[in-house]
Design an enzyme around this catalytic site. Structure first.
Site, PDB file in Angstrom:
ATOM      1  N   ASN A  12       1.318  -1.444   0.396  1.00 23.24           N
ATOM      2  CA  ASN A  12      -0.097  -0.003  -0.075  1.00 23.24           C
ATOM      3  C   ASN A  12       1.110   1.211  -0.189  1.00 23.24           C
ATOM      4  OD1 ASN A  12      -1.781   2.020   0.354  1.00 23.24           O
ATOM      5  ND2 ASN A  12      -2.208   1.438   2.197  1.00 23.24           N
ATOM      6  N   LYS A  14       0.032   4.074  -0.174  1.00 18.88           N
ATOM      7  CA  LYS A  14      -0.523   5.454   0.217  1.00 18.88           C
ATOM      8  C   LYS A  14       0.207   6.395  -0.414  1.00 18.88           C
ATOM      9  CE  LYS A  14      -0.436   3.338   4.940  1.00 18.88           C
ATOM     10  NZ  LYS A  14      -0.614   2.475   6.336  1.00 18.88           N
ATOM     11  N   HIS A  97      -9.514   0.942   4.478  1.00 16.64           N
ATOM     12  CA  HIS A  97      -8.243   1.177   5.595  1.00 16.64           C
ATOM     13  C   HIS A  97      -8.594   1.869   6.727  1.00 16.64           C
ATOM     14  CE1 HIS A  97      -4.214   2.502   6.197  1.00 16.64           C
ATOM     15  NE2 HIS A  97      -3.889   1.540   5.836  1.00 16.64           N
ATOM     16  N   GLU A  99      -6.939   4.751   7.100  1.00 19.71           N
ATOM     17  CA  GLU A  99      -7.011   5.132   7.181  1.00 19.71           C
ATOM     18  C   GLU A  99      -7.597   7.054   6.840  1.00 19.71           C
ATOM     19  OE1 GLU A  99      -2.766   4.870   5.971  1.00 19.71           O
ATOM     20  OE2 GLU A  99      -2.142   5.370   7.509  1.00 19.71           O
ATOM     21  N   GLU A 169      -5.089  -5.124  10.790  1.00 23.16           N
ATOM     22  CA  GLU A 169      -4.165  -3.842  10.999  1.00 23.16           C
ATOM     23  C   GLU A 169      -4.119  -3.366  11.812  1.00 23.16           C
ATOM     24  OE1 GLU A 169      -2.573  -2.733   6.564  1.00 23.16           O
ATOM     25  OE2 GLU A 169      -4.174  -1.406   6.676  1.00 23.16           O
ATOM     26  N   GLY A 175       2.415   2.407  11.039  1.00 23.03           N
ATOM     27  CA  GLY A 175       3.731   3.740  11.101  1.00 23.03           C
ATOM     28  C   GLY A 175       4.106   4.290  11.742  1.00 23.03           C
ATOM     29  N   SER A 215       3.881  -1.672  10.241  1.00 18.71           N
ATOM     30  CA  SER A 215       4.814  -1.742  10.840  1.00 18.71           C
ATOM     31  C   SER A 215       5.815  -3.474   9.938  1.00 18.71           C
ATOM     32  CB  SER A 215       5.197  -1.549  11.967  1.00 18.71           C
ATOM     33  OG  SER A 215       4.973  -0.048  12.574  1.00 18.71           O
TER      34      SER A 215
HETATM   35  P1  13P Z   1       2.927   0.509   7.506  1.00 22.34           P
HETATM   36  O1  13P Z   1       3.610  -0.825   7.351  1.00 22.34           O
HETATM   37  O2  13P Z   1       3.670   1.945   7.037  1.00 22.34           O
HETATM   38  O3  13P Z   1       2.938   0.552   9.046  1.00 22.34           O
HETATM   39  O4  13P Z   1       1.632   0.902   7.206  1.00 22.34           O
HETATM   40  C1  13P Z   1       0.569  -0.104   7.760  1.00 22.34           C
HETATM   41  C2  13P Z   1      -0.438  -0.044   6.908  1.00 22.34           C
HETATM   42  O5  13P Z   1      -1.472   0.958   6.990  1.00 22.34           O
HETATM   43  C3  13P Z   1      -0.411  -0.883   5.076  1.00 22.34           C
HETATM   44  O6  13P Z   1      -2.373  -0.872   4.649  1.00 22.34           O
END
Ligand code: 13P
Length: 254
Positions: A12, A14, A97, A99, A169, A175, A215
């Protein structure tokens, strides 16, 4: 015991990378993939999808959108529809997701509508669920996972579709560098698989890939994937570096 499920790894991206960077990334990434490795899907930003579509001759990587609007068209400024994603070569789409849930206030009902729209247009939804740090601290993790899964998977079951994957997740691990321990991840995945059996049936629960995200990096992937109910990863930050992402993919075997 080896899993009956083929590993699946998503990247992903982002809101990162440009078209030029995407092309350079794929030129390094695609030739290094092993044909008998895990299934791989990239989720680039919308503007990058046409470039990402030119993935290489063998189609060894699928692409997906990071979101979609429930309607197929209309006056929805800034949104992208299922048919538009299909038009640029997507076969997957992320739904729910964290976010999106938190930055854009997406409710369980809206996520369910997006799952239904995705399946109606032939896209495979990757349904994301996970608890926040506060919810975990309040011992509400299972309640949150239960609510999110029932809403989203219920939409797929209601549409008569069994083509979807789940991504667990935990929001506190995204992150932050705070990865769930293998045991925390396994417990959540086991819980989700049992719930899937209830909502979608035992057969579907056994065949559904449940990915872990939060992460994931080249140093923790092997330990995490050793857990029986982890079927791959949804990787954010580490998927932006093709070498790191390849190392994570290789850790998942085939
Ligand atoms: P990170 O791997 O940067 O923690 O992000 C995970 C994520 O949100 C994947 O969709």
């Amino acid at each position: 015991m080896s899993s009956p499920r083929r590993p699946l790894v998503g990247g992903n991206w982002k809101m990162h990378l440009t078209v030029v960077e995407t092309t350079a990334y794929l030129a390094r990434f695609v030739p290094a993939l092993e044909s008998d490795g895990p299934e791989v899907v990239l989720f680039p930003g919308f503007t990058l999808l046409p470039a990402a579509r030119e993935l290489g001759p063998d189609g060894s990587v699928a692409i997906g959108g990071q979101d979609l609007h429930p309607e197929p068209r209309g006056a929805h400024t800034g949104d992208v529809s299922g048919p538009q994603l299909v038009d640029v070569g997507c076969s997957w789409v992320l739904c729910g997701h964290s976010e999106r849930r938190h930055d854009h206030g997406e409710s369980d009902d809206l996520v369910a509508a997006k799952v239904a729209a995705a399946t109606a247009h032939g896209l495979t939804p990757m349904i994301c669920v996970g608890e926040t740090a506060d919810e975990r601290a309040a011992d509400r993790t299972l309640e949150v996972l239960d609510r999110q899964l029932r809403a989203a998977v219920g939409a797929a079951v209601g549409a008569g579709v069994d083509r979807y994957a789940l991504a667990y997740e935990p929001v506190w691990a995204i992150g932050t560098g705070l990865t769930a321990t293998p045991q925390i991840a396994q417990d959540a995945h086991r819980f989700l698989r049992r719930l899937l059996a209830e909502v979608a049936g035992e057969t579907r629960a056994e065949s559904c890939r449940i990915l872990y995200g939060g992460s994931v990096n080249p140093g923790n992937a092997a330990d995490l994937i050793s857990q029986p109910d982890l079927d791959g990863f949804l990787v954010g930050g580490a998927s932006l570096d093709p070498e790191k992402f390849l190392t994570i993919i290789r850790a998942c075997g085939s």
